[in-house]
Design a protein around this motif. Structure first.
Motif, PDB file in Angstrom:
ATOM      1  N   ALA A  85      -0.970   0.234  -6.641  1.00 41.58           N
ATOM      2  CA  ALA A  85      -0.096   0.366  -5.473  1.00 41.58           C
ATOM      3  C   ALA A  85      -0.840   0.999  -4.299  1.00 41.58           C
ATOM      4  O   ALA A  85      -0.731   0.540  -3.155  1.00 41.58           O
ATOM      5  CB  ALA A  85       1.144   1.186  -5.828  1.00 41.58           C
ATOM      6  N   ARG A  86      -1.599   2.036  -4.568  1.00 40.83           N
ATOM      7  CA  ARG A  86      -2.372   2.681  -3.492  1.00 40.83           C
ATOM      8  C   ARG A  86      -3.480   1.776  -2.984  1.00 40.83           C
ATOM      9  O   ARG A  86      -3.796   1.759  -1.798  1.00 40.83           O
ATOM     10  CB  ARG A  86      -2.951   4.011  -3.964  1.00 40.83           C
ATOM     11  CG  ARG A  86      -1.875   5.085  -4.109  1.00 40.83           C
ATOM     12  CD  ARG A  86      -2.443   6.414  -4.542  1.00 40.83           C
ATOM     13  NE  ARG A  86      -3.408   6.933  -3.579  1.00 40.83           N
ATOM     14  CZ  ARG A  86      -4.380   7.781  -3.890  1.00 40.83           C
ATOM     15  NH1 ARG A  86      -4.525   8.192  -5.133  1.00 40.83           N
ATOM     16  NH2 ARG A  86      -5.224   8.204  -2.970  1.00 40.83           N
ATOM     17  N   LEU A 111      -7.931   2.354 -11.543  1.00 40.26           N
ATOM     18  CA  LEU A 111      -7.411   2.444 -10.178  1.00 40.26           C
ATOM     19  C   LEU A 111      -5.905   2.442 -10.146  1.00 40.26           C
ATOM     20  O   LEU A 111      -5.243   2.086 -11.109  1.00 40.26           O
ATOM     21  CB  LEU A 111      -7.972   1.320  -9.308  1.00 40.26           C
ATOM     22  CG  LEU A 111      -7.733  -0.124  -9.732  1.00 40.26           C
ATOM     23  CD1 LEU A 111      -6.428  -0.650  -9.209  1.00 40.26           C
ATOM     24  CD2 LEU A 111      -8.878  -0.967  -9.241  1.00 40.26           C
ATOM     25  N   ASP A 112      -5.383   2.854  -9.023  1.00 47.77           N
ATOM     26  CA  ASP A 112      -3.955   2.870  -8.761  1.00 47.77           C
ATOM     27  C   ASP A 112      -3.643   1.622  -7.941  1.00 47.77           C
ATOM     28  O   ASP A 112      -3.944   1.577  -6.742  1.00 47.77           O
ATOM     29  CB  ASP A 112      -3.609   4.140  -7.987  1.00 47.77           C
ATOM     30  CG  ASP A 112      -2.133   4.267  -7.668  1.00 47.77           C
ATOM     31  OD1 ASP A 112      -1.439   3.230  -7.582  1.00 47.77           O
ATOM     32  OD2 ASP A 112      -1.676   5.400  -7.490  1.00 47.77           O
ATOM     33  N   ILE A 125      -8.434   6.623  -5.033  1.00 45.18           N
ATOM     34  CA  ILE A 125      -7.654   5.458  -5.450  1.00 45.18           C
ATOM     35  C   ILE A 125      -8.277   4.834  -6.692  1.00 45.18           C
ATOM     36  O   ILE A 125      -7.579   4.298  -7.539  1.00 45.18           O
ATOM     37  CB  ILE A 125      -7.569   4.430  -4.304  1.00 45.18           C
ATOM     38  CG1 ILE A 125      -6.796   5.024  -3.127  1.00 45.18           C
ATOM     39  CG2 ILE A 125      -6.948   3.127  -4.771  1.00 45.18           C
ATOM     40  CD1 ILE A 125      -6.860   4.198  -1.858  1.00 45.18           C
ATOM     41  N   ALA A 126      -9.589   4.920  -6.807  1.00 42.67           N
ATOM     42  CA  ALA A 126     -10.297   4.323  -7.935  1.00 42.67           C
ATOM     43  C   ALA A 126     -11.342   5.279  -8.481  1.00 42.67           C
ATOM     44  O   ALA A 126     -11.911   6.070  -7.740  1.00 42.67           O
ATOM     45  CB  ALA A 126     -10.962   3.025  -7.499  1.00 42.67           C
TER      46      ALA A 126
END
Length: 53
Positions: free
Chosen positions: A6-7, A3-4, A39-40
């Motif tokens: 920050a997002r 996953l990101d 995002i993930a």
């Protein structure tokens, strides 16, 4: 799950560091939304509580 961070923080409106994301994603519909928006990315076959040595 890849996953990101920050997002994910932006999407959930909170800092997710240290938060139990496995519980969040398996007990709510939050996982569907973060996967749908990219995002993930879920990974199969990884058990909760694993560690990297």
């Amino acid at each position: 799950m890849l996953l990101d961070p920050a997002r994910l923080d932006q999407h959930l409106g909170a800092d997710c560091a240290g938060r139990d994301l496995l519980e969040l994603f398996t007990t709510t519909d939050a996982c569907d939304a973060v996967v749908r928006t990219g995002i993930a990315i879920p990974l199969m076959g990884v058990d909760a509580g694993y560690s990297v040595a």
